[in-house]
Design a protein around this motif. Structure first.
Motif: not given
Length: 407
Positions: A65, A67, A88-90, A150, A404
Motif C-alpha cells: 500500500q 498510503n 487509516h494510513y501506513n 502523503k 483527511e
C-alpha cells in the motif's frame, strides 16, 4: 532552496537566537551537548538503525500500500492518534530515539532510521562544514522521494534534524503538520510551528496565539484539542498526597537552581506541617543527582513511573507552568500554579485552568482548606474549554478528520 552558505544558520543558529530572545540563555549549550551525545553514541545507535532498515525492507516486501505518512517518533506519546493512524494510513516513524523502534516491532508500524544522515548533518554543523550539511540534505531528499509520503507529521519543528526534514518536504511539495506539544505563553514569541504548513493546536486560545503572531504568515492553524485521551479521576480517594512537577528553569539561568532549591525545601516543610506528603516529579531535562543532593528530605517519584500513574496515585499538583499541570487539571485533580520565578508566564487562573498563587504563604492557606475529599470536590474548577478543547469522540478520530482535509 536555502543557499548552502546559509544552511547552518537556518538549521542550527536561528533556533538558538529565537530561544535566546525568549530568555533561554543556556539553550545553545544544551543543543551542542545533544549533537555531541548523538555522535558519541552513534555506533551503538547505528546497530539499531541497521536492524530497523531490515525490518522496514521486509515489511515493504509484503505491504504494497502507498498510503504512507511519515510520523515523528516523539508523537508515540499520543496512543489514540497513533492507533487511528494505524487504522487509516501506513505510518512510518522517523527520528532520533531508539525506544519507538522497539515499540513499533509488534505493531503495524514501520520505522525508517535516519541515523546515518543525522551523523553527516551534525558533523557538518559542529565543524562548520557546509558541504557535509548539503550532503545530508540530498541524502534525506533521496529517502523522502523513495517513500513518497502523503504527509509528514511533527512533534515540533525547531531542532536541527526536524528542520532539515521540513526543508526537504517544502522543496518536494509534501504537506507538513505539527501537533502542539506543550504550552505557549501569550507573553512569548512563537518558537514552534514556524516551518510547517499546518499546526494543530489544543484550543481557541492557542489558535489565536498563532494567528496574532507575525511569523505565522501562511500557516494554517486548526484546533485538534488535547491530544492525550483524558479519563477524569474522581475525588473519592483522597490521601493528602502532593506532587511538585519539576521544570528545568536553569535553561534560563543557573541562578534559578538556588531559587528552585529554596522553594521546594520551604514547600516540603509546609506540607509536613499540614500533614501532607510531598513528592517531587523531575522533568526529563532536570539533573536528578543535583536534585537529590540539594533537596535532602524530599521524596521523588519512582523511577520509570509514567505521568499517568503519577496523576492517578496523587491528589494535588503544583508547578510553575508545566504542561503536566494542565494534564492533572484535566483529570479532575486539584492543580495549583505557583508563580515563583521572575519569568514571563500566563496566569493559569485568569485563563481558567486552575488556581494560581504568587506566594507560599497564600498557597499554605489554600492547602489548609483541603481536609477531605468533599473539600477537594468543592474547590475544584474544570478547565476552560476555550483554552483546551477535549476532542470528540477522541483525539485519534478528530486527528484523522483534520488530516483527511489535507491529503
Amino acid at each position: 532552496m536555502i543557499p548552502k552558505e546559509e544552511l547552518r544558520w537556518y538549521l542550527f543558529e536561528e533556533t538558538i537566537e529565537m530561544f535566546s530572545k525568549n530568555g533561554r540563555t543556556h539553550y545553545e549549550e544544551h543543543r551542542y551537548k545533544d549533537l555531541n551525545r548523538f555522535l558519541s553514541d552513534y555506533y551503538i545507535i547505528r546497530s539499531v538503525g541497521l536492524a530497523a532498515k531490515i525490518c522496514y525492507k521486509t515489511s515493504k516486501a509484503f505491504n504494497k500500500q502507498k498510503n504512507d505518512i511519515l510520523v515523528h517518533d516523539l508523537l508515540c506519546r499520543y496512543p489514540s492518534i497513533i492507533s487511528a493512524l494505524e487504522r487509516h494510513y501506513n505510518p512510518i516513524l522517523f527520528g532520533i530515539n531508539i525506544k519507538p523502534f522497539y515499540k513499533s516491532l509488534p505493531r503495524k508500524i514501520d520505522y525508517y532510521p535516519l541515523y546515518d544522515i543525522y551523523k553527516v548533518l551534525y558533523r557538518g554543523v559542529l565543524d562548520y562544514d557546509n558541504d557535509l550539511i548539503i550532503k545530508s540534505y540530498h541524502q534525506l531528499e533521496s529517502v523522502v522521494k523513495k517513500i513518497n509520503p502523503k504527509l509528514i507529521l511533527f512533534n515540533h519543528d525547531f531542532t536541527t534534524d526536524v528542520k532539515l526534514m521540513t526543508l526537504v518536504a517544502s522543496e518536494l511539495g509534501v504537506p507538513t503538520v505539527e501537533i502542539q506539544h506543550g504550552m505557549y505563553s501569550g507573553k512569548d514569541r512563537v518558537l514552534s510551528g514556524n516551518n510547517v504548513d499546518y499546526v494543530f493546536v489544543w484550543g481557541k486560545y492557542f489558535q489565536d496565539f498563532y494567528l496574532n503572531s507575525p511569523r505565522v504568515k501562511d500557516r494554517k492553524i486548526k484546533v485538534l484539542g488535547y491530544p492525550y485521551s483524558v479519563i477524569p479521576e474522581s475525588h473519592a480517594d483522597y490521601h493528602k498526597k502532593v506532587v511538585y512537577l519539576g521544570q528545568p528553569m536553569e535553561i534560563y539561568d543557573n541562578s534559578y537552581l538556588n531559587k528552585k532549591k529554596e522553594i521546594i525545601i520551604k514547600l516540603n516543610d509546609i506540607c509536613e506541617d499540614l500533614g501532607f506528603e510531598l513528592v517531587y516529579r523531575k522533568h526529563l531535562n532536570e539533573d536528578l543527582a543535583w536534585l537529590k543532593k540539594n533537596l535532602p528530605g524530599v521524596k521523588f517519584t519512582t523511577e520509570g513511573e509514567t505521568l499517568t500513574e503519577t496523576i492517578k496515585n496523587n491528589d494535588i499538583f503544583i508547578s510553575f507552568n508545566s504542561t503536566a499541570l494542565i494534564e492533572s487539571a484535566l483529570n479532575n485533580k486539584i492543580s495549583i500554579q505557583l508563580i515563583n520565578y521572575d519569568i514571563p508566564t500566563d496566569d493559569f487562573e485568569e485563563l481558567g485552568i486552575c488556581r494560581s498563587f504568587t506566594s507560599l504563604i497564600k498557597l499554605k492557606e489554600f492547602l489548609k482548606e483541603l481536609e477531605s475529599h468533599d473539600d477537594v470536590k468543592r474547590l475544584y474548577n474544570p478547565v476552560n474549554p476555550d483554552y483546551i478543547e477535549i476532542p470528540s469522540p477522541n483525539p485519534g478520530a478528530k486527528f484523522v478528520e483534520l488530516v483527511e482535509d489535507i491529503v
